[in-house]
Design a protein around this motif. Sequence first.
Motif, PDB file in Angstrom:
ATOM      1  N   SER A   1     -28.375  12.409  17.397  1.00  6.95           N
ATOM      2  CA  SER A   1     -28.227  10.953  17.303  1.00  6.95           C
ATOM      3  C   SER A   1     -26.992  10.639  16.475  1.00  6.95           C
ATOM      4  O   SER A   1     -26.514  11.469  15.700  1.00  6.95           O
ATOM      5  CB  SER A   1     -29.464  10.314  16.662  1.00  6.95           C
ATOM      6  OG  SER A   1     -29.606  10.747  15.329  1.00  6.95           O
TER       7      SER A   1
ATOM      8  N   ASN B   1     -28.934   5.769  16.729  1.00  3.85           N
ATOM      9  CA  ASN B   1     -28.924   5.701  18.190  1.00  3.85           C
ATOM     10  C   ASN B   1     -28.951   7.109  18.780  1.00  3.85           C
ATOM     11  O   ASN B   1     -28.066   7.918  18.490  1.00  3.85           O
ATOM     12  CB  ASN B   1     -27.675   4.960  18.693  1.00  3.85           C
ATOM     13  CG  ASN B   1     -27.761   3.475  18.430  1.00  3.85           C
ATOM     14  OD1 ASN B   1     -28.844   2.902  18.425  1.00  3.85           O
ATOM     15  ND2 ASN B   1     -26.623   2.854  18.179  1.00  3.85           N
TER      16      ASN B   1
ATOM     17  N   ASP C   1     -26.276   6.166  12.786  1.00  2.00           N
ATOM     18  CA  ASP C   1     -26.936   4.863  12.735  1.00  2.00           C
ATOM     19  C   ASP C   1     -28.308   4.917  13.428  1.00  2.00           C
ATOM     20  O   ASP C   1     -29.004   3.906  13.491  1.00  2.00           O
ATOM     21  CB  ASP C   1     -26.062   3.772  13.336  1.00  2.00           C
ATOM     22  CG  ASP C   1     -25.740   4.006  14.811  1.00  2.00           C
ATOM     23  OD1 ASP C   1     -26.303   4.929  15.418  1.00  2.00           O
ATOM     24  OD2 ASP C   1     -24.900   3.252  15.342  1.00  2.00           O
TER      25      ASP C   1
END
Length: 121
Positions: A63, A68, A66
């Motif tokens: 990821s 995501n 942040d």
Amino acid sequence: MTHAKHWLTTLVAGSLLFSGQAFAHAHVSSANPADGARIASPTSISLTFSEGLELPFSGLGLSRVDGNPVSLGDATLDNGGKTLNAPVSKTLEAGKYAVKWHVLSTDGHKTEGQYQFTVTP
């Protein structure tokens, strides 16, 4: 005195037995990309462990820092079951990424961890 020797021998033997089990957990021997690396977009994530792994109970995720998620392909094992690989599905944008992993070693012990690397423009 003989009774004390028996207990001391049992205590030492028990300590050695349990310390051996503690070292039996799978630990990361190497990672590609490495922890803290600054690299171009990788084509795969590869982690080599000190012990063989059980693939159905092991995995890794990628990821952006942040949170995501980044899509990875199906994980596979190489190197006698000690290296967990997952292809990166697309070229990563520049930035910092986190790898989170969890594994079950062939001796039945679970371990997990995470680290970060940076993709440079």
